[in-house]
Design a protein around this motif. Structure first.
Motif, PDB file in Angstrom:
ATOM      1  N   ASN A  24       0.894  -1.642  -0.242  1.00 47.70           N
ATOM      2  CA  ASN A  24      -0.072   0.114   0.112  1.00 47.70           C
ATOM      3  C   ASN A  24       0.666   1.435  -0.210  1.00 47.70           C
ATOM      4  O   ASN A  24       2.268   1.155   0.052  1.00 47.70           O
ATOM      5  CB  ASN A  24      -0.949  -0.029   1.089  1.00 47.70           C
ATOM      6  N   ASP A  25       0.088   2.315  -0.095  1.00 47.93           N
ATOM      7  CA  ASP A  25       1.407   3.865  -0.192  1.00 47.93           C
ATOM      8  C   ASP A  25       1.917   3.997   0.671  1.00 47.93           C
ATOM      9  O   ASP A  25       2.758   4.258   1.310  1.00 47.93           O
ATOM     10  CB  ASP A  25       0.092   5.079  -0.225  1.00 47.93           C
ATOM     11  N   GLU A  26       1.980   3.723   2.153  1.00 48.82           N
ATOM     12  CA  GLU A  26       2.216   3.825   3.473  1.00 48.82           C
ATOM     13  C   GLU A  26       3.669   2.266   3.543  1.00 48.82           C
ATOM     14  O   GLU A  26       5.040   3.174   3.712  1.00 48.82           O
ATOM     15  CB  GLU A  26       1.686   3.646   4.358  1.00 48.82           C
ATOM     16  N   GLU A  27       3.067   1.611   3.125  1.00 45.98           N
ATOM     17  CA  GLU A  27       4.604   0.690   3.086  1.00 45.98           C
ATOM     18  C   GLU A  27       5.241   1.031   2.040  1.00 45.98           C
ATOM     19  O   GLU A  27       6.635   0.949   2.333  1.00 45.98           O
ATOM     20  CB  GLU A  27       3.514  -1.076   2.591  1.00 45.98           C
ATOM     21  N   LYS A  28       4.864   1.366   0.864  1.00 45.61           N
ATOM     22  CA  LYS A  28       5.611   1.556   0.012  1.00 45.61           C
ATOM     23  C   LYS A  28       7.049   2.657  -0.266  1.00 45.61           C
ATOM     24  O   LYS A  28       8.086   2.816   0.546  1.00 45.61           O
ATOM     25  CB  LYS A  28       4.590   2.587  -1.002  1.00 45.61           C
ATOM     26  N   GLN A  29       5.886   3.989   1.162  1.00 47.09           N
ATOM     27  CA  GLN A  29       6.785   5.277   1.651  1.00 47.09           C
ATOM     28  C   GLN A  29       7.920   4.763   2.120  1.00 47.09           C
ATOM     29  O   GLN A  29       8.894   5.215   2.179  1.00 47.09           O
ATOM     30  CB  GLN A  29       5.794   5.631   2.265  1.00 47.09           C
ATOM     31  N   ARG A  30       7.450   3.840   3.217  1.00 46.20           N
ATOM     32  CA  ARG A  30       8.376   3.113   4.590  1.00 46.20           C
ATOM     33  C   ARG A  30       9.920   2.319   4.013  1.00 46.20           C
ATOM     34  O   ARG A  30      10.982   3.004   3.975  1.00 46.20           O
ATOM     35  CB  ARG A  30       7.650   2.214   5.428  1.00 46.20           C
ATOM     36  N   TRP A  31       9.334   1.749   2.834  1.00 49.00           N
ATOM     37  CA  TRP A  31      10.188   0.538   1.524  1.00 49.00           C
ATOM     38  C   TRP A  31      11.112   1.787   1.290  1.00 49.00           C
ATOM     39  O   TRP A  31      12.348   1.622   1.042  1.00 49.00           O
ATOM     40  CB  TRP A  31       9.886  -0.649   1.607  1.00 49.00           C
ATOM     41  N   ASP A  32      10.555   2.684   1.028  1.00 43.86           N
ATOM     42  CA  ASP A  32      11.830   4.021  -0.159  1.00 43.86           C
ATOM     43  C   ASP A  32      12.229   4.556   0.868  1.00 43.86           C
ATOM     44  O   ASP A  32      13.909   5.067   0.803  1.00 43.86           O
ATOM     45  CB  ASP A  32      10.733   4.882  -1.465  1.00 43.86           C
ATOM     46  N   GLU A  33      12.104   4.478   2.013  1.00 46.65           N
ATOM     47  CA  GLU A  33      13.131   6.116   2.562  1.00 46.65           C
ATOM     48  C   GLU A  33      13.710   4.816   3.573  1.00 46.65           C
ATOM     49  O   GLU A  33      15.159   4.770   3.374  1.00 46.65           O
ATOM     50  CB  GLU A  33      11.695   6.248   4.290  1.00 46.65           C
ATOM     51  N   ALA A  34      13.461   3.260   3.831  1.00 44.73           N
ATOM     52  CA  ALA A  34      14.909   2.850   3.985  1.00 44.73           C
ATOM     53  C   ALA A  34      15.818   1.525   3.382  1.00 44.73           C
ATOM     54  O   ALA A  34      16.734   2.586   3.021  1.00 44.73           O
ATOM     55  CB  ALA A  34      14.230   1.208   4.415  1.00 44.73           C
ATOM     56  N   ARG A  35      15.188   1.319   2.019  1.00 48.34           N
ATOM     57  CA  ARG A  35      15.802   1.873   0.597  1.00 48.34           C
ATOM     58  C   ARG A  35      17.291   2.833   0.704  1.00 48.34           C
ATOM     59  O   ARG A  35      18.360   3.142   0.280  1.00 48.34           O
ATOM     60  CB  ARG A  35      15.073   0.965  -0.384  1.00 48.34           C
ATOM     61  N   ALA A  36      16.228   4.011   1.007  1.00 51.65           N
ATOM     62  CA  ALA A  36      17.523   5.885   0.356  1.00 51.65           C
ATOM     63  C   ALA A  36      18.480   5.725   1.339  1.00 51.65           C
ATOM     64  O   ALA A  36      19.538   6.090   1.514  1.00 51.65           O
ATOM     65  CB  ALA A  36      16.542   7.176   0.501  1.00 51.65           C
TER      66      ALA A  36
END
Length: 129
Positions: free
Chosen positions: A19-31
């Motif tokens: 979902n949008d929140e999971e994607k945002q958390r994953w992107d932040e952790a990846r960055a």
């Protein structure tokens, strides 16, 4: 430079819906991990967890070779310049439709020298590109 494990081709795909929140958390952790690609980060996180990696860094963090001292860094930079010059020679030979074996061998050796300086295992001629 070769990505992945030499001689090992990845032939399987794994998909995950977020979902949008999971994607945002994953992107932040990846960055924060230093990785640019989400798929590479996910693979690294899973591999770190499976290998029980506990080096004080977050799972999936990009682990690069240690920085080189200035003298070695200068040598590495020179090897990179030499490699770029050889690459230009390769382009010229491609215009003629044939790559001279000596140029190909020289490119391979320069690439391996750069890997060795960085503490990375050199490639074998039989490794896939």
């Amino acid at each position: 430079m070769v990505r992945g494990t030499p001689g090992s081709k990845r032939g399987h795909t794994v998909s995950v819906r977020l979902n949008d929140e999971e994607k945002q958390r994953w992107d932040e952790a990846r960055a924060g991990s230093g990785r640019r690609e989400l798929g590479a980060w996910v693979r690294a996180v899973v591999e770190d967890v499976l290998a029980d990696v506990d080096d004080g860094q977050a799972p999936g963090a990009e682990r690069r070779p240690a920085p080189l001292d200035p003298v070695t860094q200068a040598a590495y930079d020179e090897l990179c310049r030499i490699g770029a010059n050889l690459n230009q020679l390769v382009r010229y030979t491609h215009q003629d439709g044939a790559l001279h074996p000596a140029i190909e061998a020289a490119l391979f050796e320069v690439g391996n020298a750069a890997l060795v300086i960085r503490g990375i295992e050199p490639m074998r001629p039989t490794d896939p590109e």
